[in-house]
Design an enzyme around this catalytic site. Structure first.
Site, PDB file in Angstrom:
ATOM      1  N   LYS A  11       0.897  -1.098  -0.038  1.00 40.29           N
ATOM      2  CA  LYS A  11      -0.137   0.011  -0.065  1.00 40.29           C
ATOM      3  C   LYS A  11       0.872   1.213  -0.029  1.00 40.29           C
ATOM      4  O   LYS A  11       2.055   1.207   0.283  1.00 40.29           O
ATOM      5  CB  LYS A  11      -0.896   0.038   1.038  1.00 40.29           C
ATOM      6  CG  LYS A  11      -2.123  -1.173   1.180  1.00 40.29           C
ATOM      7  CD  LYS A  11      -2.678  -1.197   2.495  1.00 40.29           C
ATOM      8  CE  LYS A  11      -3.870  -2.591   2.576  1.00 40.29           C
ATOM      9  NZ  LYS A  11      -4.614  -2.426   3.847  1.00 40.29           N
ATOM     10  N   PHE A  59     -16.092   2.790   6.756  1.00 40.99           N
ATOM     11  CA  PHE A  59     -14.607   3.118   6.331  1.00 40.99           C
ATOM     12  C   PHE A  59     -14.500   3.142   5.010  1.00 40.99           C
ATOM     13  O   PHE A  59     -13.260   3.332   4.597  1.00 40.99           O
ATOM     14  CB  PHE A  59     -13.917   2.170   7.339  1.00 40.99           C
ATOM     15  CG  PHE A  59     -13.957   0.801   7.029  1.00 40.99           C
ATOM     16  CD1 PHE A  59     -13.622   0.058   6.008  1.00 40.99           C
ATOM     17  CD2 PHE A  59     -14.965   0.322   7.888  1.00 40.99           C
ATOM     18  CE1 PHE A  59     -13.586  -1.169   5.684  1.00 40.99           C
ATOM     19  CE2 PHE A  59     -14.877  -1.357   7.764  1.00 40.99           C
ATOM     20  CZ  PHE A  59     -14.530  -1.987   6.674  1.00 40.99           C
ATOM     21  N   ARG A  87      -0.937 -15.121   3.673  1.00 41.21           N
ATOM     22  CA  ARG A  87      -1.856 -14.511   4.873  1.00 41.21           C
ATOM     23  C   ARG A  87      -0.917 -14.700   5.995  1.00 41.21           C
ATOM     24  O   ARG A  87      -0.904 -13.941   6.833  1.00 41.21           O
ATOM     25  CB  ARG A  87      -3.061 -15.161   4.976  1.00 41.21           C
ATOM     26  CG  ARG A  87      -4.001 -14.996   3.731  1.00 41.21           C
ATOM     27  CD  ARG A  87      -4.491 -13.583   3.459  1.00 41.21           C
ATOM     28  NE  ARG A  87      -5.295 -13.054   4.440  1.00 41.21           N
ATOM     29  CZ  ARG A  87      -5.562 -11.704   4.777  1.00 41.21           C
ATOM     30  NH1 ARG A  87      -5.260 -10.892   3.631  1.00 41.21           N
ATOM     31  NH2 ARG A  87      -6.298 -11.578   5.792  1.00 41.21           N
ATOM     32  N   THR A  93      -4.857  -8.415  10.315  1.00 37.89           N
ATOM     33  CA  THR A  93      -5.143  -7.234   9.720  1.00 37.89           C
ATOM     34  C   THR A  93      -4.839  -5.867  10.630  1.00 37.89           C
ATOM     35  O   THR A  93      -4.265  -4.832  10.237  1.00 37.89           O
ATOM     36  CB  THR A  93      -6.767  -6.867   9.365  1.00 37.89           C
ATOM     37  OG1 THR A  93      -6.846  -8.148   8.456  1.00 37.89           O
ATOM     38  CG2 THR A  93      -7.093  -5.954   8.636  1.00 37.89           C
ATOM     39  N   ARG A 104       3.012  -7.283   9.088  1.00 38.56           N
ATOM     40  CA  ARG A 104       2.524  -6.284   9.770  1.00 38.56           C
ATOM     41  C   ARG A 104       3.178  -6.125  11.264  1.00 38.56           C
ATOM     42  O   ARG A 104       3.045  -5.055  11.793  1.00 38.56           O
ATOM     43  CB  ARG A 104       1.004  -6.528   9.693  1.00 38.56           C
ATOM     44  CG  ARG A 104       0.414  -6.049   8.528  1.00 38.56           C
ATOM     45  CD  ARG A 104      -0.915  -6.433   8.435  1.00 38.56           C
ATOM     46  NE  ARG A 104      -1.730  -6.231   7.108  1.00 38.56           N
ATOM     47  CZ  ARG A 104      -2.662  -6.563   6.724  1.00 38.56           C
ATOM     48  NH1 ARG A 104      -3.189  -7.659   7.090  1.00 38.56           N
ATOM     49  NH2 ARG A 104      -3.234  -6.294   5.343  1.00 38.56           N
ATOM     50  N   ASN A 114      -1.506  -0.215   7.379  1.00 37.01           N
ATOM     51  CA  ASN A 114      -0.947  -1.607   7.794  1.00 37.01           C
ATOM     52  C   ASN A 114      -0.318  -2.241   6.644  1.00 37.01           C
ATOM     53  O   ASN A 114      -0.127  -3.561   6.431  1.00 37.01           O
ATOM     54  CB  ASN A 114      -2.137  -2.420   8.090  1.00 37.01           C
ATOM     55  CG  ASN A 114      -3.238  -2.798   7.009  1.00 37.01           C
ATOM     56  OD1 ASN A 114      -2.852  -2.293   5.827  1.00 37.01           O
ATOM     57  ND2 ASN A 114      -4.149  -3.664   7.378  1.00 37.01           N
ATOM     58  N   HIS A 117      -1.512  -5.554   1.506  1.00 33.84           N
ATOM     59  CA  HIS A 117      -3.069  -6.324   1.169  1.00 33.84           C
ATOM     60  C   HIS A 117      -2.665  -7.573   0.624  1.00 33.84           C
ATOM     61  O   HIS A 117      -1.550  -7.779  -0.198  1.00 33.84           O
ATOM     62  CB  HIS A 117      -3.681  -5.664   0.387  1.00 33.84           C
ATOM     63  CG  HIS A 117      -4.901  -6.633  -0.387  1.00 33.84           C
ATOM     64  ND1 HIS A 117      -6.123  -6.563   0.432  1.00 33.84           N
ATOM     65  CD2 HIS A 117      -5.133  -7.232  -1.354  1.00 33.84           C
ATOM     66  CE1 HIS A 117      -6.925  -7.444  -0.192  1.00 33.84           C
ATOM     67  NE2 HIS A 117      -6.055  -7.681  -1.263  1.00 33.84           N
TER      68      HIS A 117
END
Length: 152
Positions: A11, A59, A87, A93, A104, A114, A117
């Site tokens: 991100k 959000f 994952r 998350t 993360r 965070n 993705h």
């Protein structure tokens, strides 16, 4: 044997913080094969489609604003069990819930920033890959060390 593919995106916060190499390295060291990679600042339409499942959530607008605020590194990784494994590499998350050693857990603090993705299942992976990449942008290739990473 056909290998599984997943979509992963670094991100804007991860790009701005200079974490691209660190994150790519974690996936490469794990033994996954990078078959698609590009840097793009997503349009609002692309972001809206990508996060469409959250369209009615409070959000959603903030999510779209954030993901379109700067460059994203969009990737497709391939490998045995890559969706579930990615994952695990990425972590929870909410970064404060993410285990140390995960991306993360090591590199993020706030859920709104965070860093990364990753697709959460096979259907989502296929949808996201098709949304972000054309078939021509994905490269089928065989790493020279494949026999050392994957048992036939």
């Amino acid at each position: 044997m056909a290998m599984e593919r997943t979509f992963v995106a670094i991100k804007p916060d991860g790009v701005q913080r200079g974490l691209v190499g660190e994150i790519l390295g974690r996936f490469e060291r794990k033994g996954f094969k990078l078959v698609g990679l590009k840097q793009v600042t997503p349009s609002r339409d692309l972001a809206g489609e990508h996060y469409g499942v959250h369209r009615e959530r409070p959000f959603f607008a903030g999510l779209v604003d954030f993901i379109t605020s700067g460059p994203v590194i969009a990737m497709v990784w391939e490998g045995d069990g890559v969706i579930a494994s990615a994952r695990k590499l990425i972590g929870a998350t909410k970064p404060l819930d993410a285990e140390p050693g995960t991306i993360r857990g090591d590199l993020a603090v706030n859920i709104g920033r965070n860093v990364i993705h990753g697709s959460d299942g096979p259907d989502t992976a296929q949808f996201e890959i098709n949304l972000w990449f054309s078939a021509e942008e994905l490269n089928a290739w065989t790493p020279s060390d494949q026999s050392w990473r994957i048992e036939s």
